[in-house]
Design a protein around this motif. Structure first.
Motif, PDB file in Angstrom:
ATOM      1  N   PRO A 291      -2.367   3.923  -2.862  1.00 51.38           N
ATOM      2  CA  PRO A 291      -1.485   4.395  -3.934  1.00 51.38           C
ATOM      3  C   PRO A 291      -0.030   4.357  -3.496  1.00 51.38           C
ATOM      4  CG  PRO A 291      -2.511   6.254  -2.838  1.00 51.38           C
ATOM      5  CD  PRO A 291      -3.120   5.019  -2.222  1.00 51.38           C
ATOM      6  N   ALA A 292       0.856   4.107  -4.441  1.00 47.27           N
ATOM      7  CA  ALA A 292       2.289   4.073  -4.155  1.00 47.27           C
ATOM      8  C   ALA A 292       3.056   4.382  -5.429  1.00 47.27           C
ATOM      9  CB  ALA A 292       2.699   2.717  -3.615  1.00 47.27           C
ATOM     10  N   LEU A 293       4.271   4.874  -5.260  1.00 43.89           N
ATOM     11  CA  LEU A 293       5.179   5.108  -6.379  1.00 43.89           C
ATOM     12  C   LEU A 293       6.267   4.047  -6.381  1.00 43.89           C
ATOM     13  CD1 LEU A 293       5.739   8.996  -6.339  1.00 43.89           C
ATOM     14  CD2 LEU A 293       4.360   7.680  -7.953  1.00 43.89           C
ATOM     15  N   VAL A 304      11.368 -10.155  -9.905  1.00 41.92           N
ATOM     16  CA  VAL A 304      11.654  -8.726  -9.988  1.00 41.92           C
ATOM     17  C   VAL A 304      11.234  -8.095  -8.664  1.00 41.92           C
ATOM     18  CG1 VAL A 304      11.173  -6.566 -11.182  1.00 41.92           C
ATOM     19  CG2 VAL A 304      11.319  -8.689 -12.482  1.00 41.92           C
ATOM     20  N   LYS A 305      12.173  -7.431  -8.009  1.00 41.49           N
ATOM     21  CA  LYS A 305      11.909  -6.826  -6.714  1.00 41.49           C
ATOM     22  C   LYS A 305      11.791  -5.317  -6.860  1.00 41.49           C
ATOM     23  CE  LYS A 305      14.559 -10.495  -4.477  1.00 41.49           C
ATOM     24  NZ  LYS A 305      15.694 -10.826  -3.591  1.00 41.49           N
ATOM     25  N   MET A 306      10.872  -4.727  -6.104  1.00 33.93           N
ATOM     26  CA  MET A 306      10.633  -3.287  -6.175  1.00 33.93           C
ATOM     27  C   MET A 306      10.522  -2.681  -4.792  1.00 33.93           C
ATOM     28  SD  MET A 306       7.828  -3.022  -9.274  1.00 33.93           S
ATOM     29  CE  MET A 306       6.659  -4.061  -8.399  1.00 33.93           C
ATOM     30  N   GLU A 307      11.041  -1.459  -4.657  1.00 30.32           N
ATOM     31  CA  GLU A 307      10.794  -0.645  -3.478  1.00 30.32           C
ATOM     32  C   GLU A 307       9.688   0.338  -3.810  1.00 30.32           C
ATOM     33  OE1 GLU A 307      14.202   1.326  -1.951  1.00 30.32           O
ATOM     34  OE2 GLU A 307      15.265  -0.535  -1.462  1.00 30.32           O
ATOM     35  N   LEU A 308       8.681   0.398  -2.929  1.00 32.28           N
ATOM     36  CA  LEU A 308       7.523   1.268  -3.147  1.00 32.28           C
ATOM     37  C   LEU A 308       7.466   2.316  -2.052  1.00 32.28           C
ATOM     38  CD1 LEU A 308       4.872  -1.534  -3.878  1.00 32.28           C
ATOM     39  CD2 LEU A 308       6.454  -0.447  -5.504  1.00 32.28           C
ATOM     40  N   ARG A 309       6.917   3.486  -2.392  1.00 31.34           N
ATOM     41  CA  ARG A 309       6.724   4.556  -1.420  1.00 31.34           C
ATOM     42  C   ARG A 309       5.261   4.983  -1.416  1.00 31.34           C
ATOM     43  NH1 ARG A 309      10.715   2.996   0.111  1.00 31.34           N
ATOM     44  NH2 ARG A 309      12.752   3.987   0.336  1.00 31.34           N
ATOM     45  N   GLY A 310       4.624   4.923  -0.227  1.00 27.68           N
ATOM     46  CA  GLY A 310       3.258   5.373  -0.088  1.00 27.68           C
ATOM     47  C   GLY A 310       3.189   6.887  -0.009  1.00 27.68           C
ATOM     48  N   ARG A 311       1.989   7.450  -0.136  1.00 26.39           N
ATOM     49  CA  ARG A 311       1.819   8.907  -0.124  1.00 26.39           C
ATOM     50  C   ARG A 311       2.157   9.516   1.226  1.00 26.39           C
ATOM     51  NH1 ARG A 311      -3.789   9.819  -3.616  1.00 26.39           N
ATOM     52  NH2 ARG A 311      -2.882   9.313  -5.669  1.00 26.39           N
ATOM     53  N   GLY A 313       4.644   8.364   3.046  1.00 27.18           N
ATOM     54  CA  GLY A 313       6.024   8.008   3.320  1.00 27.18           C
ATOM     55  C   GLY A 313       6.262   6.561   3.692  1.00 27.18           C
ATOM     56  N   GLN A 314       5.213   5.729   3.597  1.00 27.25           N
ATOM     57  CA  GLN A 314       5.400   4.319   3.920  1.00 27.25           C
ATOM     58  C   GLN A 314       6.381   3.673   2.946  1.00 27.25           C
ATOM     59  OE1 GLN A 314       2.451   5.784   3.001  1.00 27.25           O
ATOM     60  NE2 GLN A 314       0.708   4.823   4.057  1.00 27.25           N
ATOM     61  N   ALA A 315       7.183   2.749   3.457  1.00 26.10           N
ATOM     62  CA  ALA A 315       8.132   2.004   2.618  1.00 26.10           C
ATOM     63  C   ALA A 315       7.666   0.554   2.528  1.00 26.10           C
ATOM     64  CB  ALA A 315       9.532   2.063   3.213  1.00 26.10           C
ATOM     65  N   TRP A 316       7.457   0.073   1.312  1.00 28.01           N
ATOM     66  CA  TRP A 316       7.015  -1.300   1.093  1.00 28.01           C
ATOM     67  C   TRP A 316       7.933  -1.981   0.087  1.00 28.01           C
ATOM     68  CZ3 TRP A 316       2.044   1.697   0.037  1.00 28.01           C
ATOM     69  CH2 TRP A 316       1.349   1.940   1.238  1.00 28.01           C
ATOM     70  N   HIS A 317       7.974  -3.293   0.147  1.00 30.42           N
ATOM     71  CA  HIS A 317       8.745  -4.099  -0.801  1.00 30.42           C
ATOM     72  C   HIS A 317       7.798  -5.059  -1.506  1.00 30.42           C
ATOM     73  CE1 HIS A 317      12.706  -2.874   0.848  1.00 30.42           C
ATOM     74  NE2 HIS A 317      12.035  -2.794   1.982  1.00 30.42           N
ATOM     75  N   ALA A 318       7.973  -5.187  -2.796  1.00 31.32           N
ATOM     76  CA  ALA A 318       7.126  -6.094  -3.578  1.00 31.32           C
ATOM     77  C   ALA A 318       8.000  -6.992  -4.438  1.00 31.32           C
ATOM     78  CB  ALA A 318       6.172  -5.307  -4.470  1.00 31.32           C
ATOM     79  N   GLU A 319       7.523  -8.217  -4.661  1.00 28.74           N
ATOM     80  CA  GLU A 319       8.194  -9.172  -5.543  1.00 28.74           C
ATOM     81  C   GLU A 319       7.175  -9.719  -6.539  1.00 28.74           C
ATOM     82  OE1 GLU A 319      10.109 -12.246  -3.359  1.00 28.74           O
ATOM     83  OE2 GLU A 319      11.415 -10.876  -2.239  1.00 28.74           O
ATOM     84  N   LEU A 320       7.546  -9.691  -7.810  1.00 27.13           N
ATOM     85  CA  LEU A 320       6.677 -10.197  -8.868  1.00 27.13           C
ATOM     86  C   LEU A 320       7.463 -11.165  -9.728  1.00 27.13           C
ATOM     87  CD1 LEU A 320       4.997  -6.897 -10.155  1.00 27.13           C
ATOM     88  CD2 LEU A 320       3.966  -8.606  -8.656  1.00 27.13           C
ATOM     89  N   SER A 321       6.758 -12.107 -10.316  1.00 27.58           N
ATOM     90  CA  SER A 321       7.413 -12.945 -11.315  1.00 27.58           C
ATOM     91  C   SER A 321       7.754 -12.075 -12.519  1.00 27.58           C
ATOM     92  CB  SER A 321       6.482 -14.084 -11.755  1.00 27.58           C
ATOM     93  OG  SER A 321       5.361 -13.558 -12.453  1.00 27.58           O
TER      94      SER A 321
END
Length: 348
Positions: A291-293, A304-311, A313-321
């Motif tokens: 899970p992530a916010l 479209v780029k997004m910064e995600l936060r895990g429960r 405190g993990q920091a992730w980056h995602a890219e979607l068309s």
């Protein structure tokens, strides 16, 4: 002219800058030396140019002529014709642009020395090549940073080098000028086909410009390969992290499948995935997803780029068309489920 580097090491007052470096640069090839500050890339370039003495035991060869380390500086200055372009231009402030480019031709001695008319013709030809023939009588302080860098390159080309060494050639320039100049340099290289080795810490610059990339880390040569090989098939976790953004997941393999939702103390593997390799779902469909916010959304460009936060405190980056983003209907603050669809595994 090809360049063959064999077993080059260098230490400064007990600090080891280079550790047994070997590298081949083929005739007409453009190779980038990529790595963080202090990794040894500029030291290696200066040794190739004969500006530094390596430690004993290695060798450097230009074309078919071997140069032992102990005599490398003399061999390089005796006619190997290696051009060097410094990061901060190193132009002569008291000379016009014309005279800066002509400098190497005027100090040449021996049968290759040109007459005044031939020097003028050659210099103006180079100024036309860099699109600055109308600025021949200006001085360096009257030029922009990008123009000065082009003059420095023309000065190096004036002596018709068989190999060209560039030390962070665009490091002192702003982002837009850097983009324009590196595209110009690539076109120039394709036209002249001079064997070129250039130093950079800019990953995008190396991947866009070079035929091959040599990644250095703390004096070690981590990987040599095409931009696609280095980006898509990194040889180590360092290369994976340094060349492009990376998301880190800890977990283990069970029955041939990755498990990311295990307890941290049970994690024995590190799974690394690029932002575009993440799979995003709006609901938990089982399996090994986390899970992530959505902490931030950058809605610019085709992706479209997004910064995600895990429960935890993990920091992730995602890219979607853009199409996928609209299909999922994602918004700021929404809880989603994420897993790497593709990944590389390294020991924890």
């Amino acid at each position: 002219m090809s360049i063959k580097i064999r077993g080059i090491s260098k230490s400064f007052a007990g600090f080891t800058a280079l550790k047994d470096i070997s590298l081949d640069v083929a005739t007409g090839e453009l190779v980038a030396l990529l790595g963080p500050s202090g990794c040894g890339k500029t030291t290696l370039l200066r040794i190739i140019a004969g500006l530094e003495e390596p430690d004993r035991g290695g060798s450097v060869e230009f074309a078919q002529t071997p140069a032992g380390v102990s005599e490398f500086k003399n061999t390089c200055s005796a006619g190997q014709r290696v051009g060097f372009v410094f990061q901060h231009y190193a132009l002569f402030r008291h000379m016009t642009i014309f005279e800066n480019v002509a400098f190497g031709l005027r100090v040449r001695r021996g049968p290759g020395r040109l007459g005044e008319s031939a020097i003028k013709e050659k210099v103006m030809s180079l100024l036309r090549l860099i699109q600055m023939e109308m600025l021949a009588q200006r001085y360096p302080h009257q030029l922009s940073g990008g123009q000065r860098q082009r003059v420095a390159l023309a000065r190096a080309l004036a002596v018709e080098p068989r190999a060209l060494l560039l030390d962070e050639p665009f490091g002192a320039l702003d982002a837009q000028v850097r983009v324009e100049l590196r595209r110009w340099l690539r076109r120039l290289h394709e036209e002249l086909k001079i064997t070129t080795l250039f130093v950079t810490h800019d990953q995008e610059e190396a991947l866009e410009l070079a035929d091959r990339v040599a990644v250095l880390n703390a004096g070690n040569l981590e990987q040599v390969g095409t931009p696609a090989e280095v980006f898509n098939s990194p040889a180590s976790e360092f290369v994976m992290n340094f060349v492009g953004k990376v998301n880190l997941f800890q977990g283990r393999i069970e029955n041939g499948h990755p498990m990311f939702d295990c307890k941290p103390e049970a994690a024995v593997m590190r799974f690394c995935a690029r932002p575009h390799e993440l799979e995003i779902e709006t609901r938990h469909n089982g399996g090994s997803t986390l899970p992530a916010l959505i902490a931030r959304i950058f809605d610019t460009g085709a992706q479209v780029k997004m910064e995600l936060r895990g429960r935890q405190g993990q920091a992730w980056h995602a890219e979607l068309s853009r199409e996928k983003w609209r299909e999922l209907g994602l918004r700021y603050g929404q809880e989603i489920w994420v897993r790497p669809a593709q990944y590389r595994v390294f020991p924890a």
